[in-house]
Design a protein around this motif. Structure first.
Motif, PDB file in Angstrom:
ATOM      1  N   PRO A  49     -14.654  15.264  -8.510  1.00 12.65           N
ATOM      2  CA  PRO A  49     -13.780  14.359  -7.763  1.00 12.65           C
ATOM      3  C   PRO A  49     -14.582  13.260  -7.092  1.00 12.65           C
ATOM      4  O   PRO A  49     -15.766  13.428  -6.797  1.00 12.65           O
ATOM      5  N   GLU A  50     -13.937  12.121  -6.863  1.00 10.45           N
ATOM      6  CA  GLU A  50     -14.610  10.965  -6.284  1.00 10.45           C
ATOM      7  C   GLU A  50     -13.885  10.512  -5.024  1.00 10.45           C
ATOM      8  O   GLU A  50     -12.685  10.735  -4.883  1.00 10.45           O
ATOM      9  N   ASP A  51     -14.622   9.854  -4.123  1.00 10.08           N
ATOM     10  CA  ASP A  51     -14.007   9.325  -2.907  1.00 10.08           C
ATOM     11  C   ASP A  51     -13.022   8.219  -3.247  1.00 10.08           C
ATOM     12  O   ASP A  51     -13.229   7.456  -4.189  1.00 10.08           O
ATOM     13  N   VAL A  52     -11.982   8.114  -2.436  1.00 11.97           N
ATOM     14  CA  VAL A  52     -10.991   7.054  -2.602  1.00 11.97           C
ATOM     15  C   VAL A  52     -11.528   5.778  -1.967  1.00 11.97           C
ATOM     16  O   VAL A  52     -12.215   5.818  -0.935  1.00 11.97           O
ATOM     17  N   ASN A  53     -11.223   4.650  -2.574  1.00 13.88           N
ATOM     18  CA  ASN A  53     -11.634   3.346  -2.070  1.00 13.88           C
ATOM     19  C   ASN A  53     -11.084   3.119  -0.664  1.00 13.88           C
ATOM     20  O   ASN A  53      -9.963   3.521  -0.354  1.00 13.88           O
ATOM     21  N   GLU A  54     -11.862   2.470   0.193  1.00 13.80           N
ATOM     22  CA  GLU A  54     -11.473   2.232   1.591  1.00 13.80           C
ATOM     23  C   GLU A  54     -10.133   1.507   1.716  1.00 13.80           C
ATOM     24  O   GLU A  54      -9.381   1.727   2.654  1.00 13.80           O
ATOM     25  N   ASP A  55      -9.825   0.616   0.776  1.00 12.98           N
ATOM     26  CA  ASP A  55      -8.602  -0.185   0.851  1.00 12.98           C
ATOM     27  C   ASP A  55      -7.338   0.678   0.775  1.00 12.98           C
ATOM     28  O   ASP A  55      -6.308   0.318   1.336  1.00 12.98           O
ATOM     29  N   PHE A  56      -7.413   1.796   0.082  1.00  8.75           N
ATOM     30  CA  PHE A  56      -6.230   2.616  -0.137  1.00  8.75           C
ATOM     31  C   PHE A  56      -6.119   3.814   0.799  1.00  8.75           C
ATOM     32  O   PHE A  56      -5.081   4.464   0.857  1.00  8.75           O
ATOM     33  N   LYS A  57      -7.194   4.136   1.525  1.00  7.89           N
ATOM     34  CA  LYS A  57      -7.214   5.356   2.332  1.00  7.89           C
ATOM     35  C   LYS A  57      -6.074   5.425   3.345  1.00  7.89           C
ATOM     36  O   LYS A  57      -5.407   6.437   3.456  1.00  7.89           O
ATOM     37  N   LYS A  58      -5.847   4.348   4.075  1.00  5.36           N
ATOM     38  CA  LYS A  58      -4.828   4.357   5.111  1.00  5.36           C
ATOM     39  C   LYS A  58      -3.442   4.597   4.515  1.00  5.36           C
ATOM     40  O   LYS A  58      -2.660   5.406   5.016  1.00  5.36           O
ATOM     41  N   LYS A  59      -3.157   3.911   3.407  1.00  2.00           N
ATOM     42  CA  LYS A  59      -1.849   4.028   2.769  1.00  2.00           C
ATOM     43  C   LYS A  59      -1.601   5.447   2.249  1.00  2.00           C
ATOM     44  O   LYS A  59      -0.524   6.003   2.426  1.00  2.00           O
ATOM     45  N   ILE A  60      -2.616   6.032   1.626  1.00  2.00           N
ATOM     46  CA  ILE A  60      -2.481   7.374   1.071  1.00  2.00           C
ATOM     47  C   ILE A  60      -2.322   8.405   2.188  1.00  2.00           C
ATOM     48  O   ILE A  60      -1.495   9.313   2.096  1.00  2.00           O
ATOM     49  N   LYS A  61      -3.107   8.261   3.267  1.00  2.00           N
ATOM     50  CA  LYS A  61      -3.006   9.204   4.376  1.00  2.00           C
ATOM     51  C   LYS A  61      -1.627   9.162   5.020  1.00  2.00           C
ATOM     52  O   LYS A  61      -1.118  10.179   5.478  1.00  2.00           O
ATOM     53  N   GLU A  62      -0.998   7.979   5.061  1.00  2.00           N
ATOM     54  CA  GLU A  62       0.360   7.873   5.607  1.00  2.00           C
ATOM     55  C   GLU A  62       1.355   8.639   4.745  1.00  2.00           C
ATOM     56  O   GLU A  62       2.285   9.242   5.250  1.00  2.00           O
ATOM     57  N   MET A  63       1.155   8.599   3.414  1.00  2.00           N
ATOM     58  CA  MET A  63       2.074   9.292   2.509  1.00  2.00           C
ATOM     59  C   MET A  63       1.911  10.808   2.585  1.00  2.00           C
ATOM     60  O   MET A  63       2.849  11.549   2.351  1.00  2.00           O
ATOM     61  N   ILE A  64       0.692  11.277   2.904  1.00  2.00           N
ATOM     62  CA  ILE A  64       0.421  12.707   2.978  1.00  2.00           C
ATOM     63  C   ILE A  64       0.649  13.220   4.410  1.00  2.00           C
ATOM     64  O   ILE A  64       0.887  14.403   4.612  1.00  2.00           O
ATOM     65  N   ALA A  65       0.611  12.344   5.387  1.00  2.00           N
ATOM     66  CA  ALA A  65       0.543  12.700   6.807  1.00  2.00           C
ATOM     67  C   ALA A  65       1.609  13.661   7.295  1.00  2.00           C
ATOM     68  O   ALA A  65       1.397  14.372   8.265  1.00  2.00           O
ATOM     69  N   SER A  66       2.738  13.703   6.660  1.00  2.00           N
ATOM     70  CA  SER A  66       3.823  14.524   7.204  1.00  2.00           C
ATOM     71  C   SER A  66       3.705  15.987   6.809  1.00  2.00           C
ATOM     72  O   SER A  66       4.676  16.718   6.833  1.00  2.00           O
ATOM     73  N   ARG A  67       2.512  16.424   6.423  1.00  2.00           N
ATOM     74  CA  ARG A  67       2.311  17.839   6.111  1.00  2.00           C
ATOM     75  C   ARG A  67       2.145  18.635   7.377  1.00  2.00           C
ATOM     76  O   ARG A  67       1.669  18.210   8.355  1.00  2.00           O
TER      77      ARG A  67
END
Length: 64
Positions: A46-64
């Motif tokens: 697995p590879e790290d996610v690009n900095e540009d997308f991190k915030k957006k992806i964390k918002e989509m996962i955040a409601s766990r």
């Protein structure tokens, strides 16, 4: 109303204990005879996610 997790995002990305986001590699499931062995090995990890997308992806996962 309660915010729901985007299921497709939660399946594609993994959040580590330290908060890093990991993703899989594209083009890794077909035509393996054409690709070099080192390329196939690199694509397994697995590879790290690009900095540009991190915030957006964390918002989509955040409601766990």
């Amino acid at each position: 109303m309660k915010k729901k997790t985007k299921k497709t995002v939660s399946k594609r990305f993994k959040v580590t204990k330290t908060g890093k986001l990991l993703r899989g590699h594209a083009y890794s499931s077909h035509h393996k005879k054409v690709k070099s062995k080192s390329r196939i090995r690199r694509q397994k990890e697995p590879e790290d996610v690009n900095e540009d997308f991190k915030k957006k992806i964390k918002e989509m996962i955040a409601s766990r």
